[in-house]
Motif scaffolding. Sequence first.
Motif, PDB file in Angstrom:
ATOM      1  N   UNK A 131       0.753  -1.424  -0.021  1.00 41.64           N
ATOM      2  CA  UNK A 131      -0.188  -0.243  -0.415  1.00 41.64           C
ATOM      3  C   UNK A 131       0.613   1.450  -0.102  1.00 41.64           C
ATOM      4  N   UNK A 132       2.249   1.175  -0.014  1.00 50.63           N
ATOM      5  CA  UNK A 132       3.271   2.465   0.106  1.00 50.63           C
ATOM      6  C   UNK A 132       3.211   3.153  -1.439  1.00 50.63           C
ATOM      7  N   UNK A 133       4.388   2.341  -2.369  1.00 50.42           N
ATOM      8  CA  UNK A 133       4.373   2.591  -3.466  1.00 50.42           C
ATOM      9  C   UNK A 133       3.434   1.452  -4.592  1.00 50.42           C
ATOM     10  N   UNK A 143       1.397   8.552   1.214  1.00 50.10           N
ATOM     11  CA  UNK A 143       2.002   7.396   2.332  1.00 50.10           C
ATOM     12  C   UNK A 143       3.379   7.368   1.377  1.00 50.10           C
ATOM     13  N   UNK A 144       4.320   8.465   0.959  1.00 51.61           N
ATOM     14  CA  UNK A 144       5.838   9.120   1.122  1.00 51.61           C
ATOM     15  C   UNK A 144       6.358   8.698   2.235  1.00 51.61           C
ATOM     16  N   UNK A 145       7.371   8.254   3.074  1.00 50.45           N
ATOM     17  CA  UNK A 145       7.796   7.603   3.655  1.00 50.45           C
ATOM     18  C   UNK A 145       8.543   8.812   4.141  1.00 50.45           C
ATOM     19  N   UNK A 146       9.512   9.906   3.037  1.00 44.94           N
ATOM     20  CA  UNK A 146      10.843  10.747   2.881  1.00 44.94           C
ATOM     21  C   UNK A 146      10.518  12.183   3.132  1.00 44.94           C
ATOM     22  N   UNK A 147       8.788  12.463   3.028  1.00 44.82           N
ATOM     23  CA  UNK A 147       8.756  13.648   3.205  1.00 44.82           C
ATOM     24  C   UNK A 147       7.559  13.806   4.529  1.00 44.82           C
ATOM     25  N   UNK A 148       7.641  14.440   4.480  1.00 45.30           N
ATOM     26  CA  UNK A 148       6.144  14.998   6.141  1.00 45.30           C
ATOM     27  C   UNK A 148       5.351  15.923   5.776  1.00 45.30           C
TER      28      UNK A 148
END
Length: 321
Positions: free
Chosen positions: A137-139, A172-177
């Motif tokens: 579900x992330x990429x 779902x991006x884990x590198x940006x908040x």
Amino acid sequence: MMVSLSFEARIRVAGLRHLQSQHDELEAQFIEEKKALEAKYQKLYQPLYTKRFEIVNGLEEVGGDVSTELAGIKEDQATKEKGVPGFWLAAMKTHEVLAAEIEEQDEGALKFINDIKWSRLQNPEGFKLEFYFNPNPYFKNSVLTKTYHVIGESDPILSQSIGTEIEWYPGKCLTKKVTVKKKPRMGSRIAKTITTINKCESFFTFFAPPRIPENEDGRDDDAYDELQDRMEQDYNVGVIIRDKTIPHAVSWFTGEATEDDEAEKEEERKEGAKKDHNEVHDEEKEGALKKEVEEKKEEKQSSDKKNGDQKIELPPECRQQ
């Protein structure tokens, strides 16, 4: 340097240079044979890696002697699961350097890794890592790659690293908040929406590696040094995955490799301590020798001065009449 040498010495240096060229030819031959040997064993390893992939992902069960050894263990059919869940995540997290790169929010995505492979590059030289993912579900990507281009073989220098652009699903991006705030407007009941996007620590920044800018005019030396350190760390992580995680994944998963790694580090520490001790001992010997020479020199100077100040009494037969 050559100008100050005598003709005979120059001839000897020319002979030494000829020997060096012969050594360089042999070294080049060694590197080529090493590549060929490595390629040979990569092919021999491949069936084992394929078997590992099948077992980890539940495509095949372990048979033979191993299954016989575990036959006495009762299994709860209700909780039966396929493969080895979280195998690659656990294998990576056991290594202290890789564990430092993995954030808590990364683990959900890294659990979907079903295999990690590497291959050597020829032109340009270097190597490529491939991370294979189950649908998640992330990429959208099924494979994330990281490529390293290096200069030189025996003592490689990183020239460039390239990563895959990750196609994140919305939110779902884990590198940006992403931070969303509502700011009231003057004289209006409708608030203004302000969206702020900031970078955050994540293992997945590994696929967006740092690069040295082509135009270095007016560069900040401190920033440049920091960039170099980041690139070195990035390359170090890639080498660890290539040389340690991939070939010895199950040992890292079980934690056995940690003990071997600690033993290796302890041996390196002992060697380093021994070297430092020898260097200190040599420095002490050199210092003592210098002190002894100085003391003897001072004694001689004192003796010479004393003898120079004394009156020498001539024997009677040598006195002037």
